[in-house]
Design a protein around this motif. Sequence first.
Motif, PDB file in Angstrom:
ATOM      1  N   ILE A 125       0.838  -1.201   0.000  1.00  0.00           N
ATOM      2  CA  ILE A 125       0.000   0.000   0.000  1.00  0.00           C
ATOM      3  C   ILE A 125       0.873   1.252   0.000  1.00  0.00           C
ATOM      4  N   LYS A 126       1.916   1.254   0.822  1.00  0.00           N
ATOM      5  CA  LYS A 126       2.805   2.413   0.862  1.00  0.00           C
ATOM      6  C   LYS A 126       3.506   2.609  -0.479  1.00  0.00           C
ATOM      7  N   LYS A 127       3.953   1.513  -1.079  1.00  0.00           N
ATOM      8  CA  LYS A 127       4.623   1.628  -2.377  1.00  0.00           C
ATOM      9  C   LYS A 127       3.650   2.104  -3.444  1.00  0.00           C
ATOM     10  N   GLY A 169      -0.799   5.563  -8.162  1.00  0.00           N
ATOM     11  CA  GLY A 169      -1.367   5.560  -6.824  1.00  0.00           C
ATOM     12  C   GLY A 169      -1.797   6.944  -6.378  1.00  0.00           C
ATOM     13  N   MET A 170      -0.970   7.933  -6.674  1.00  0.00           N
ATOM     14  CA  MET A 170      -1.330   9.310  -6.319  1.00  0.00           C
ATOM     15  C   MET A 170      -2.565   9.773  -7.076  1.00  0.00           C
ATOM     16  N   MET A 171      -2.654   9.382  -8.340  1.00  0.00           N
ATOM     17  CA  MET A 171      -3.844   9.739  -9.123  1.00  0.00           C
ATOM     18  C   MET A 171      -5.085   9.038  -8.568  1.00  0.00           C
ATOM     19  N   ALA A 172      -4.938   7.775  -8.179  1.00  0.00           N
ATOM     20  CA  ALA A 172      -6.066   7.034  -7.608  1.00  0.00           C
ATOM     21  C   ALA A 172      -6.516   7.664  -6.288  1.00  0.00           C
ATOM     22  N   SER A 186     -10.449  10.693  -3.456  1.00  0.00           N
ATOM     23  CA  SER A 186     -10.767  11.798  -2.546  1.00  0.00           C
ATOM     24  C   SER A 186     -11.816  12.724  -3.157  1.00  0.00           C
ATOM     25  N   THR A 187     -11.665  13.001  -4.448  1.00  0.00           N
ATOM     26  CA  THR A 187     -12.626  13.863  -5.126  1.00  0.00           C
ATOM     27  C   THR A 187     -14.015  13.245  -5.130  1.00  0.00           C
TER      28      THR A 187
END
Length: 81
Positions: free
Chosen positions: A24-26, A33-36, A41-42
């Motif tokens: 999960i951290k990776k 992952g950042m986009m997901a 969040s949106t």
Amino acid sequence: MRRESKRYSRSNNNNNQSYKMSFIKKFASTTVGMMAIGIGSTVLIYSTHRFLIKPHLDKRNRLEAEACAEYIFQQESQRRG
């Protein structure tokens, strides 16, 4: 002998949990992952506003408008009557 196998399975389970956490951290540190995380969040914020906040605000605004209309109606009826 059973105790050793239980210890092995416990340590294996802990390793499996740490593997999941490290995955999960990776994943969160990658571009995808950042986009997901951003999209998730949106969606969460939009859904919260759409289904929880907006109905409350609409109801409050409608009640306020009804109160103003009732006040205007009473003022008009007092002038006439």
